[in-house]
Scaffold this active site. Sequence first.
Site, PDB file in Angstrom:
ATOM      1  N   LYS A  85       0.843  -1.196   0.000  1.00 32.81           N
ATOM      2  CA  LYS A  85       0.000   0.000   0.000  1.00 32.81           C
ATOM      3  C   LYS A  85       0.882   1.250   0.000  1.00 32.81           C
ATOM      4  O   LYS A  85       1.517   1.579   0.994  1.00 32.81           O
ATOM      5  CB  LYS A  85      -0.925   0.055   1.212  1.00 32.81           C
ATOM      6  CG  LYS A  85      -2.022   1.107   0.986  1.00 32.81           C
ATOM      7  CD  LYS A  85      -2.602   1.712   2.232  1.00 32.81           C
ATOM      8  CE  LYS A  85      -1.822   2.834   2.814  1.00 32.81           C
ATOM      9  NZ  LYS A  85      -1.767   4.084   2.006  1.00 32.81           N
TER      10      LYS A  85
ATOM     11  N   GLU B 152      10.388   1.383  10.225  1.00 31.34           N
ATOM     12  CA  GLU B 152      11.397   2.427  10.032  1.00 31.34           C
ATOM     13  C   GLU B 152      10.671   3.746  10.229  1.00 31.34           C
ATOM     14  O   GLU B 152       9.841   4.133   9.409  1.00 31.34           O
ATOM     15  CB  GLU B 152      12.012   2.309   8.643  1.00 31.34           C
ATOM     16  CG  GLU B 152      13.363   2.971   8.560  1.00 31.34           C
ATOM     17  CD  GLU B 152      13.301   4.376   8.040  1.00 31.34           C
ATOM     18  OE1 GLU B 152      12.958   5.286   8.834  1.00 31.34           O
ATOM     19  OE2 GLU B 152      13.600   4.574   6.865  1.00 31.34           O
TER      20      GLU B 152
ATOM     21  N   CYS C  29      13.774  10.839   6.351  1.00 28.07           N
ATOM     22  CA  CYS C  29      13.731  10.327   7.731  1.00 28.07           C
ATOM     23  C   CYS C  29      15.080  10.458   8.422  1.00 28.07           C
ATOM     24  O   CYS C  29      15.146  10.678   9.623  1.00 28.07           O
ATOM     25  CB  CYS C  29      13.255   8.886   7.734  1.00 28.07           C
ATOM     26  SG  CYS C  29      14.173   7.847   6.612  1.00 28.07           S
TER      27      CYS C  29
ATOM     28  N   GLU D 164      10.694  15.976  15.114  1.00 25.55           N
ATOM     29  CA  GLU D 164      10.931  15.888  13.680  1.00 25.55           C
ATOM     30  C   GLU D 164      10.076  16.915  12.938  1.00 25.55           C
ATOM     31  O   GLU D 164       8.863  16.957  13.097  1.00 25.55           O
ATOM     32  CB  GLU D 164      10.578  14.472  13.199  1.00 25.55           C
ATOM     33  CG  GLU D 164      10.835  14.257  11.730  1.00 25.55           C
ATOM     34  CD  GLU D 164      10.605  12.813  11.299  1.00 25.55           C
ATOM     35  OE1 GLU D 164       9.510  12.276  11.534  1.00 25.55           O
ATOM     36  OE2 GLU D 164      11.545  12.230  10.732  1.00 25.55           O
TER      37      GLU D 164
HETATM   38  P1  NAI Z   1       2.066   8.370   8.115  1.00 27.03           P
HETATM   39  O1  NAI Z   1       3.024   7.598   8.928  1.00 27.03           O
HETATM   40  O2  NAI Z   1       0.712   8.555   8.684  1.00 27.03           O
HETATM   41  O3  NAI Z   1       1.898   7.664   6.680  1.00 27.03           O
HETATM   42  C1  NAI Z   1       2.749   6.664   6.189  1.00 27.03           C
HETATM   43  C2  NAI Z   1       1.923   5.537   5.586  1.00 27.03           C
HETATM   44  O4  NAI Z   1       1.089   4.976   6.591  1.00 27.03           O
HETATM   45  C3  NAI Z   1       0.989   5.962   4.457  1.00 27.03           C
HETATM   46  O5  NAI Z   1       0.977   4.956   3.464  1.00 27.03           O
HETATM   47  C4  NAI Z   1      -0.354   6.037   5.141  1.00 27.03           C
HETATM   48  O6  NAI Z   1      -1.442   5.837   4.278  1.00 27.03           O
HETATM   49  C5  NAI Z   1      -0.261   4.901   6.125  1.00 27.03           C
HETATM   50  N1  NAI Z   1      -1.185   4.999   7.273  1.00 27.03           N
HETATM   51  C6  NAI Z   1      -1.677   6.118   7.860  1.00 27.03           C
HETATM   52  N2  NAI Z   1      -2.480   5.798   8.894  1.00 27.03           N
HETATM   53  C7  NAI Z   1      -2.497   4.453   8.974  1.00 27.03           C
HETATM   54  C8  NAI Z   1      -3.116   3.516   9.833  1.00 27.03           C
HETATM   55  N3  NAI Z   1      -3.915   3.900  10.828  1.00 27.03           N
HETATM   56  N4  NAI Z   1      -2.883   2.207   9.644  1.00 27.03           N
HETATM   57  C9  NAI Z   1      -2.070   1.784   8.662  1.00 27.03           C
HETATM   58  N5  NAI Z   1      -1.471   2.621   7.796  1.00 27.03           N
HETATM   59  C10 NAI Z   1      -1.668   3.940   7.948  1.00 27.03           C
HETATM   60  O7  NAI Z   1       2.751   9.761   7.754  1.00 27.03           O
HETATM   61  P2  NAI Z   1       2.160  11.079   7.044  1.00 27.03           P
HETATM   62  O8  NAI Z   1       0.825  11.411   7.611  1.00 27.03           O
HETATM   63  O9  NAI Z   1       2.266  10.905   5.580  1.00 27.03           O
HETATM   64  O10 NAI Z   1       3.228  12.177   7.526  1.00 27.03           O
HETATM   65  C11 NAI Z   1       3.182  12.680   8.843  1.00 27.03           C
HETATM   66  C12 NAI Z   1       4.576  12.822   9.413  1.00 27.03           C
HETATM   67  O11 NAI Z   1       5.208  11.567   9.476  1.00 27.03           O
HETATM   68  C13 NAI Z   1       5.534  13.671   8.616  1.00 27.03           C
HETATM   69  O12 NAI Z   1       5.379  15.027   8.879  1.00 27.03           O
HETATM   70  C14 NAI Z   1       6.858  13.155   9.057  1.00 27.03           C
HETATM   71  O13 NAI Z   1       7.242  13.768  10.265  1.00 27.03           O
HETATM   72  C15 NAI Z   1       6.599  11.692   9.320  1.00 27.03           C
HETATM   73  N6  NAI Z   1       7.027  10.844   8.204  1.00 27.03           N
HETATM   74  C16 NAI Z   1       8.170  10.113   8.330  1.00 27.03           C
HETATM   75  C17 NAI Z   1       8.620   9.345   7.284  1.00 27.03           C
HETATM   76  C18 NAI Z   1       9.864   8.549   7.382  1.00 27.03           C
HETATM   77  O14 NAI Z   1      10.451   8.203   6.370  1.00 27.03           O
HETATM   78  N7  NAI Z   1      10.309   8.193   8.560  1.00 27.03           N
HETATM   79  C19 NAI Z   1       7.939   9.307   5.990  1.00 27.03           C
HETATM   80  C20 NAI Z   1       6.707  10.074   5.981  1.00 27.03           C
HETATM   81  C21 NAI Z   1       6.311  10.807   7.052  1.00 27.03           C
END
Ligand code: NAI
Length: 493
Positions: A179, A254, A288, A387
């Site tokens: 996904k 991660e 990240c 972050e």
């Molecule tokens: P997120 O962690 O919510 O999204 C990442 C993935 O998780 C997406 O595919 C999303 O659809 C999925 N997801 C969201 N809620 C879920 C749930 N309840 N169950 C299963 N999957 C779910 O991150 P988002 O909202 O895109 O970004 C928010 C913050 O997260 C950013 O501002 C940043 O600080 C951090 N982030 C960190 C990343 C990294 O590489 N460590 C990458 C993206 C965001």
Amino acid sequence: MKSYEHLYIDGHWVKPVLGGTFPTIDPSNETLLAQVAAATAADIDLAVKAARKAFDEGPWPQTTGAQRAVVLRRIAAGIRERLDTLAALEVQDNGKPFPEAQWDIGDTAGCFDFYADLAEGLDTRQEQTVPLADERFSCIARKEPMGVAGAIIPWNFPMLMAAWKVAPALAAGCCMVLKPSELTPLTALELANIAHEAGLPAGVLNVVTGLGPDAGAPLSEHPGIDKLAFTGSVPTGAKIMQAAARDIKNISLELGGKSPFIIFDDSDIEAAVEWIMFGIFWNQGEVCSATSRVLVQRGLYEPLLKRLVEETRTLSIGHGMKEGVLLGPLVNSTQYDKILQAVARGQEEGATLLYGGTRPADCNIGYFLTPAIFADVPVNSWIWNEEIFGPVVCVRPFDDEAEALKSANDSRFGLAAAVMSKDLVRAERVARRLRAGIVWVNCSQPTFTEAPWGGYKQSGIGRELGEWGLNNYLETKQITRYDSDQPWGWYIK
Ligand code: NAI
Ligand code: MG
């Protein structure tokens, strides 16, 4: 406009059961890029069942590593053939500059080739004899594919993050439901196309686009999944972990970071400025492992800040396809607002904003931001500890090594860290004391498919890439045989 309104399930392109779509936008102009299929629990169920069937009935898990390598290399070739098209799509969906997208897509292809080699290697390393003290028995330890994996990935390196999970899972002989992030779903759908053309059997890889709560959550909760692999935020990582706890799914996470960069005053100032900039402005700081907390030894502090501001002013901001652009727009309005708020908060908290953090004068539309430099950032401030995930660097001075290490390690995160010094003995000593999964010496960010990737503390669980990435998708089984011609003689004498 090309249609992205289908999901890839069991080797077919199908409309979502409920028929829904969601928009993905181009962050450079805030316009609709495509309507994308919105999967819900019913689609996730179909995708997991397809993967389950492909795994349980085979033949994918029973193929040799060499056979899987052929398909993986065809996927790599398919990606390379379309490198510029995929890179341009990534620019449209994510905003990043085209040369960075080309780099990502090249790396994506390289990742499939790398795991093709490892799949071949498995054929001779899959089984090892375990010497037992009791000579009546013989034993082997055998690596086997873990089963059906669910992968949930973010939007900062859309296709590359897919490859980091899909390539090792397929190399191991697993089947998968992927996904992608709802912010950047398009290249994952293209990957499904490429895998299909490469002859990957139906059901081995399923790609379902959808929102986190509607599609990600049901995937993480589905009882047909054996392993969950996630990259994204800490709060979502915690939800995935809770979902996995219900039926003890294997997980790898991660998550985010607030990675420190320690710069000693014997460092070359130009090299320090360049690596600081690469460490936090590359990919708009939506990385990240970005080294977002910079600790500079007192003697170099003022001159370094001066050069950092001078160089940062020259960075060209604009549409990712424009020649010479080094910073594209942020991915969407939520991220844009979050970062503007972080900049405001930093100022309220008493940090000195030396440069940036505003909309560039000539950009009326799109999520463009001038890269921001904060100096004298208080250690207890929000911006020093949390972050931000954008082009915002926080800088503080330090006096000695012990103080720098203590400050660097004083974080709930532990994904990455960097240290710079001409004294390599000192640099090594500091590198060993930093509590992080990835430590760069005299650089920041270069990432290699061969090397382990993952975090300490709240930055995650497990390691991706290299042989560690393959092991994420392998179980270890012992097969023990009773070889003696004498009866066991416990019950029956
Ligand atoms: P997120 O962690 O919510 O999204 C990442 C993935 O998780 C997406 O595919 C999303 O659809 C999925 N997801 C969201 N809620 C879920 C749930 N309840 N169950 C299963 N999957 C779910 O991150 P988002 O909202 O895109 O970004 C928010 C913050 O997260 C950013 O501002 C940043 O600080 C951090 N982030 C960190 C990343 C990294 O590489 N460590 C990458 C993206 C965001
Ligand atoms: Mg988008």
